[in-house]
Write an enzyme that holds these catalytic residues in place. Sequence first.
Site, short mmCIF file in Angstrom:
data_model
loop_
_atom_site.label_atom_id
_atom_site.label_comp_id
_atom_site.label_asym_id
_atom_site.label_seq_id
_atom_site.Cartn_x
_atom_site.Cartn_y
_atom_site.Cartn_z
N SER A 68 0.85 -1.19 0.00
CA SER A 68 0.00 0.00 0.00
C SER A 68 0.89 1.24 0.00
O SER A 68 2.11 1.13 0.04
CB SER A 68 -0.89 0.00 1.24
OG SER A 68 -0.10 0.37 2.36
N LYS A 69 0.24 2.37 -0.02
CA LYS A 69 0.98 3.64 -0.09
C LYS A 69 1.99 3.80 1.04
O LYS A 69 2.96 4.54 0.90
CB LYS A 69 0.00 4.81 -0.07
CG LYS A 69 -0.77 4.90 -1.37
CD LYS A 69 -1.48 6.23 -1.51
CE LYS A 69 -2.35 6.26 -2.75
NZ LYS A 69 -3.79 6.27 -2.46
N ARG A 70 1.73 3.10 2.14
CA ARG A 70 2.69 3.19 3.24
C ARG A 70 4.07 2.69 2.84
O ARG A 70 5.09 3.06 3.42
CB ARG A 70 2.21 2.35 4.44
CG ARG A 70 1.09 3.00 5.24
CD ARG A 70 0.75 2.15 6.43
NE ARG A 70 0.31 0.82 6.03
CZ ARG A 70 0.94 -0.30 6.34
NH1 ARG A 70 2.04 -0.26 7.07
NH2 ARG A 70 0.46 -1.46 5.94
#
Length: 464
Positions: free
Chosen positions: A232-234
């Site tokens: 994910s964007k993390r």
Amino acid sequence: MVRLRFAPSPTGYLHVGGARTALFNWLYAKKNNGKFLIRIEDTDTERSSKDFEEIILNSLKWLGLLWDEGPDVGGDFGPYRQSERLEIYRKYAEKLVSEKKAYYAIYNNNNEEIEKSFEKPSNFKNKDYSFVIKFIVPKEGKTYFDDLLKGKMEFENKLFDDFIIIKSNGYPTYNFAVVVDDHLMKITHVFRGEDHLSNTPKQILIYDAFKWESPIFMHIPLILGEDKTPLSKRHGGTSVTYFQENGFLKDALLNYLAILGWSVEKEVFNVFDEIKKFDPSKISNKSVVFDYKKLEWINGQHLRTSPIEKIEKEFLEYLKLVKLKIANVNRAYFQEVITICREKVNTLKQLYDISYPFFFDDFIYEEDYIKKFLLKPEAETILKTAIEKLNKINNFTLEEIEKNLRLIAEELNLGTKKVFQTIRGAVFGKLVTPGLFESIKVLGKQKTIERLNKTLIFRSNYEK
Ligand code: GLU
């Protein structure tokens, strides 16, 4: 004839996981001379948007995963946007109700189910009530399916409650629409992310209720980040758009997505050349970690080994995309520059940075260069001698350039590293460039001497 589809929900950019799913479906369709189609699953009216649909389609086009049927190109099984198929879902849901395999569930304003009925409620205009259609799950027995990757999957029906197939706004739920569409669109194989595994038994129950044959399923393990949670964007950029904007080549991205699960004997290859080798049974059933470094390395391999015309074209497309300009230079010069510069970098973004001083005079001298080389007392003599020697060369060849620059070190009794770095930074502003002699040759005699002079002026002003 096999028919496969990629069915994105237009609620965001195309995630690399989605792109890999599209790739595997596409590969299988191509390998078997079948059809690959796109269906837009836009039944979540709050989160779906036309902009995201366009972005997703553009990302697929950019990657070269083209489709035979879809919302923009049409086909015999359209429309290919679920929001345009509401009548179809309603008709099929009502068929299930008439066979007592589904019912109307009526809700009051507190969202409590107050009544079940096989008759269509007539009071639905009343603001105090709303209704949905629910599918009746058999209370006993098991539901099975064979997954290409996971083998036989078995679920107890009693695990599931009756579930909504048509929402109160008239839209179908995902599990219902996907079955109706995959059936009507004659889909033979469904390859999708493992996150859908828990939906599949519900879908099988619907296939059974209609007495339809279900497609062959394959659920692919998710792509994870370093910490083993879904990518994910993390973890960093995750969309195809992100990689496109950061100077990745389409063939390299496809290559990397392919090896995230599928193994061929080699690591670096062009997916378009290996279509015939694609074999879903060779896909790994283990989750894979997205390795940004590895992707960059693969990108570097493609950048250096692809025909220069191809790199030239993609570089120009990239520059246009990110709104960067390159000075007006002739094509031969442009190709020479990228030929030498691509040896040193992995992405088109890095290619732009390293090639900048070949196109523009307004580059900035790196701090390190100024401190470690330019401000040293011997720098002035080195640069002046270089101007003198390069000026005297008539035939500006690699050999002549090398011979003369080496002579400077000899005559001034200085190390070649010191001499070359002093000259390199003076001409290009940087301490890392392609080979110094070839860089100077490509830049040309006149420009090189101009820059050496300019650097001398910069140096004397700097001291003041
Ligand atoms: N719209 C679904 C998704 O984007 C498609 C799932 C499927 O392939 O059935 O996850």
